[in-house]
Design a protein around this motif. Structure first.
Motif, mmCIF file in Angstrom:
data_model
loop_
_atom_site.group_PDB
_atom_site.id
_atom_site.type_symbol
_atom_site.label_atom_id
_atom_site.label_comp_id
_atom_site.label_asym_id
_atom_site.label_seq_id
_atom_site.Cartn_x
_atom_site.Cartn_y
_atom_site.Cartn_z
ATOM 1 N N ASN A 62 0.816 -1.222 0.000
ATOM 2 C CA ASN A 62 0.000 0.000 0.000
ATOM 3 C C ASN A 62 0.845 1.265 0.000
ATOM 4 O O ASN A 62 0.491 2.277 0.610
ATOM 5 C CB ASN A 62 -0.966 0.014 1.190
ATOM 6 C CG ASN A 62 -2.023 -1.070 1.104
ATOM 7 O OD1 ASN A 62 -2.100 -1.794 0.110
ATOM 8 N ND2 ASN A 62 -2.832 -1.190 2.126
ATOM 9 N N ASN A 70 2.902 4.448 -2.022
ATOM 10 C CA ASN A 70 2.623 5.356 -3.133
ATOM 11 C C ASN A 70 3.872 5.437 -3.994
ATOM 12 O O ASN A 70 4.884 6.020 -3.584
ATOM 13 C CB ASN A 70 2.258 6.748 -2.603
ATOM 14 C CG ASN A 70 1.789 7.668 -3.708
ATOM 15 O OD1 ASN A 70 2.086 7.474 -4.880
ATOM 16 N ND2 ASN A 70 1.042 8.698 -3.338
ATOM 17 N N TYR A 107 -5.921 6.293 4.899
ATOM 18 C CA TYR A 107 -6.262 6.293 3.473
ATOM 19 C C TYR A 107 -7.357 7.307 3.133
ATOM 20 O O TYR A 107 -7.891 7.283 2.027
ATOM 21 C CB TYR A 107 -6.697 4.889 3.056
ATOM 22 C CG TYR A 107 -5.647 3.842 3.342
ATOM 23 C CD1 TYR A 107 -4.583 3.637 2.463
ATOM 24 C CD2 TYR A 107 -5.691 3.081 4.507
ATOM 25 C CE1 TYR A 107 -3.599 2.697 2.734
ATOM 26 C CE2 TYR A 107 -4.706 2.136 4.789
ATOM 27 C CZ TYR A 107 -3.668 1.952 3.904
ATOM 28 O OH TYR A 107 -2.691 1.019 4.181
ATOM 29 N N PHE A 153 -7.484 9.387 -0.241
ATOM 30 C CA PHE A 153 -7.754 8.749 -1.529
ATOM 31 C C PHE A 153 -9.241 8.723 -1.865
ATOM 32 O O PHE A 153 -9.611 8.495 -3.010
ATOM 33 C CB PHE A 153 -7.232 7.303 -1.527
ATOM 34 C CG PHE A 153 -5.742 7.180 -1.537
ATOM 35 C CD1 PHE A 153 -5.000 7.548 -2.649
ATOM 36 C CD2 PHE A 153 -5.064 6.688 -0.434
ATOM 37 C CE1 PHE A 153 -3.618 7.435 -2.669
ATOM 38 C CE2 PHE A 153 -3.688 6.557 -0.433
ATOM 39 C CZ PHE A 153 -2.960 6.936 -1.555
ATOM 40 N N LYS A 187 1.028 7.425 2.804
ATOM 41 C CA LYS A 187 0.146 6.993 1.726
ATOM 42 C C LYS A 187 0.060 8.035 0.612
ATOM 43 O O LYS A 187 0.896 8.077 -0.261
ATOM 44 C CB LYS A 187 -1.224 6.620 2.293
ATOM 45 C CG LYS A 187 -1.147 5.605 3.447
ATOM 46 C CD LYS A 187 -0.372 4.341 3.084
ATOM 47 C CE LYS A 187 -0.217 3.413 4.271
ATOM 48 N NZ LYS A 187 0.614 2.233 3.968
ATOM 49 N N ASN A 214 -4.570 8.136 -8.527
ATOM 50 C CA ASN A 214 -4.862 6.820 -7.954
ATOM 51 C C ASN A 214 -6.231 6.316 -8.409
ATOM 52 O O ASN A 214 -6.391 5.146 -8.778
ATOM 53 C CB ASN A 214 -4.824 6.908 -6.432
ATOM 54 C CG ASN A 214 -5.200 5.605 -5.753
ATOM 55 O OD1 ASN A 214 -4.408 4.677 -5.644
ATOM 56 N ND2 ASN A 214 -6.440 5.522 -5.283
ATOM 57 N N ARG A 225 -6.939 2.986 -10.540
ATOM 58 C CA ARG A 225 -7.755 1.977 -9.851
ATOM 59 C C ARG A 225 -8.980 1.605 -10.687
ATOM 60 O O ARG A 225 -9.295 0.414 -10.869
ATOM 61 C CB ARG A 225 -8.193 2.532 -8.493
ATOM 62 C CG ARG A 225 -8.956 1.558 -7.611
ATOM 63 C CD ARG A 225 -9.387 2.241 -6.328
ATOM 64 N NE ARG A 225 -10.403 3.258 -6.582
ATOM 65 C CZ ARG A 225 -10.472 4.419 -5.942
ATOM 66 N NH1 ARG A 225 -9.592 4.741 -5.018
ATOM 67 N NH2 ARG A 225 -11.439 5.286 -6.222
ATOM 68 N N ASN A 282 -6.084 3.005 -2.017
ATOM 69 C CA ASN A 282 -5.021 2.647 -2.961
ATOM 70 C C ASN A 282 -4.727 1.151 -2.911
ATOM 71 O O ASN A 282 -3.604 0.717 -3.135
ATOM 72 C CB ASN A 282 -3.755 3.458 -2.669
ATOM 73 C CG ASN A 282 -3.096 3.054 -1.354
ATOM 74 O OD1 ASN A 282 -3.761 2.536 -0.442
ATOM 75 N ND2 ASN A 282 -1.798 3.294 -1.240
ATOM 76 N N SER A 286 -2.226 -3.701 -4.086
ATOM 77 C CA SER A 286 -2.052 -2.249 -3.978
ATOM 78 C C SER A 286 -2.057 -1.629 -5.369
ATOM 79 O O SER A 286 -1.723 -2.282 -6.353
ATOM 80 C CB SER A 286 -0.733 -1.918 -3.273
ATOM 81 O OG SER A 286 -0.677 -2.502 -1.988
#
Length: 383
Positions: free
Chosen positions: A63, A65, A219, A222, A247, A302, A306, A326, A364
């Motif tokens: 997880n 970045n 998180y 995000f 993160k 992200n 995703r 993420n 991730s």
């Protein structure tokens, strides 16, 4: 007993029902916690994967970045490095707290800065749980705190997520009438799913007397749906919020984070050792908070990557849990470790397993190139 604890802290711990052996374990958490196999994401990843990662490996297992620190943070690191011979050349930690205070609209005394959010997580477990006050968390959920609770002799209760993958707050507040700490991660790790704000409010209203809600918002940046809960802190509730720069800010290796709560609650964390923040992490964190577009830009990057992965999985009819973070959970319809190892053979390293979901694996979100390689490798493995 130990330089990590004052005599008054030792006396307080023993008065809460701990024995001398459990006291020694608390000391080990505070002095050598990072060496324990349940301390943080890096520890879990190392325990789950004993392989040497090649330089060209796709690392979507912790997880992290992959964008790393922003340009402003890197410039701040370069500048502060010149003063690296001193522990705190110019009150950098005070500047970080003041910056966060102004950004969030909370008084500075409601912030305590740490080297990431793992440190205050474990301190909170030591401060608010005991052999007579338990730890309640979701299942699946981020297991670092439960590892410490079990290690020091506190009872741990795992409450399955609801069918909508939110925390089952009604069950959590009833799970242990003597709970000392209820732990909620929002968005959740490993599922990346949201627990609605009204459910968080329900916990605050209905949790056992003397219990503290530890709300981990690692998180939160995000998500476009999760609602931050710092207003619960400002209104004086029995809530501590954890925030990290590991993160969205891309600083997992630099270490900076906050515990945010009423000053009297934060004071209960302080006897458990002396935290130290590297000045590079502090300077980078302060610069990151001042970068106005950073959170929005990175959240968008992200989210787009995703959603691209989710569209691929939908097209291939591969089941997954829709996520707001993420990372996400994917159901591979077979023992998850088989897929973890098979992907590693393809130089794609994904996350660990949760016993309650044995056919799910956590993935991730990396760069678009990372995820394209993941998709290609996944099709080979599942074929």
């Amino acid at each position: 007993m130990s330089p990590a604890l004052s005599p008054s802290a030792v006396e307080n711990i023993l008065s809460r029902g701990f024995n001398r052996r459990q006291l020694a374990r608390i000391v080990s958490v505070l002095t050598a916690g990072a060496t324990l196999p349940f301390y943080n994401e890096a520890a879990f990843a190392q325990r789950g994967n004993r392989r040497e990662m090649p330089p060209d490996a796709v690392r979507i297992n912790e997880n992290e970045n992959p964008l790393g620190p922003c340009d402003e943070a890197i410039a701040a690191i370069n500048q502060i490095a010149k003063s690296g011979g001193r522990y705190s050349p110019h009150n950098e930690t005070g500047d970080l707290i003041q910056t966060a205070s102004e950004l969030e609209g909370l008084k500075p005394e409601y912030f305590a800065a740490y080297a990431g959010s793992s440190d205050p997580l474990h301190r909170a477990v030591c401060a608010f749980t005991s052999p007579t006050r338990g730890f309640v968390m979701a299942d699946p959920g981020y297991e670092a705190g439960s590892g410490t609770a079990k290690f020091i002799g506190a009872n741990v209760t795992h409450v399955p997520l609801r069918k909508d993958y939110a925390h089952d707050v009604e069950a959590m507040v009833k799970a242990d009438p003597n709970a000392g700490l209820i732990y909620i991660v929002n968005p959740n790790n490993p599922t990346g799913t949201i627990t609605p704000r009204e459910d968080i409010d329900h916990v605050v209203a209905k949790m056992p007397k003397g219990c503290v809600l530890l709300l981990d918002e690692a998180y939160i940046h995000f998500s476009t749906k999760a609602k931050p809960a710092l207003d619960l802190v400002s209104s004086g509730k029995d809530v501590i919020v954890l925030r990290t720069f590991s993160k969205v800010y891309g600083m997992a290796g630099l270490r900076a984070g906050f515990a945010i709560g009423r000053p009297d609650l934060l004071q209960k964390l302080r006897p458990y050792g002396v935290g130290f923040l590297p000045i590079t992490g502090v300077a980078a964190a302060t610069a990151s908070l001042k970068s106005k577009a950073l959170v929005a830009d990175r959240s968008k990057i992200n989210r787009e990557i995703r959603e691209n992965v989710f569209e691929f999985l939908d097209a291939k009819k591969i089941a997954f849990v829709p996520s707001e973070a993420n990372h996400f959970m994917m159901d591979v319809k077979r023992p998850g470790n088989e897929v973890v190892q098979a992907l590693a053979d393809q130089k794609v390293f994904i996350g660990r397993l949760w016993p309650s979901w044995p056919t799910h694996v956590r993935v991730s979100i990396g760069t678009q190139q990372d995820m394209d390689k993941f998709k290609s490798a996944l099709m080979k493995v599942l074929a």
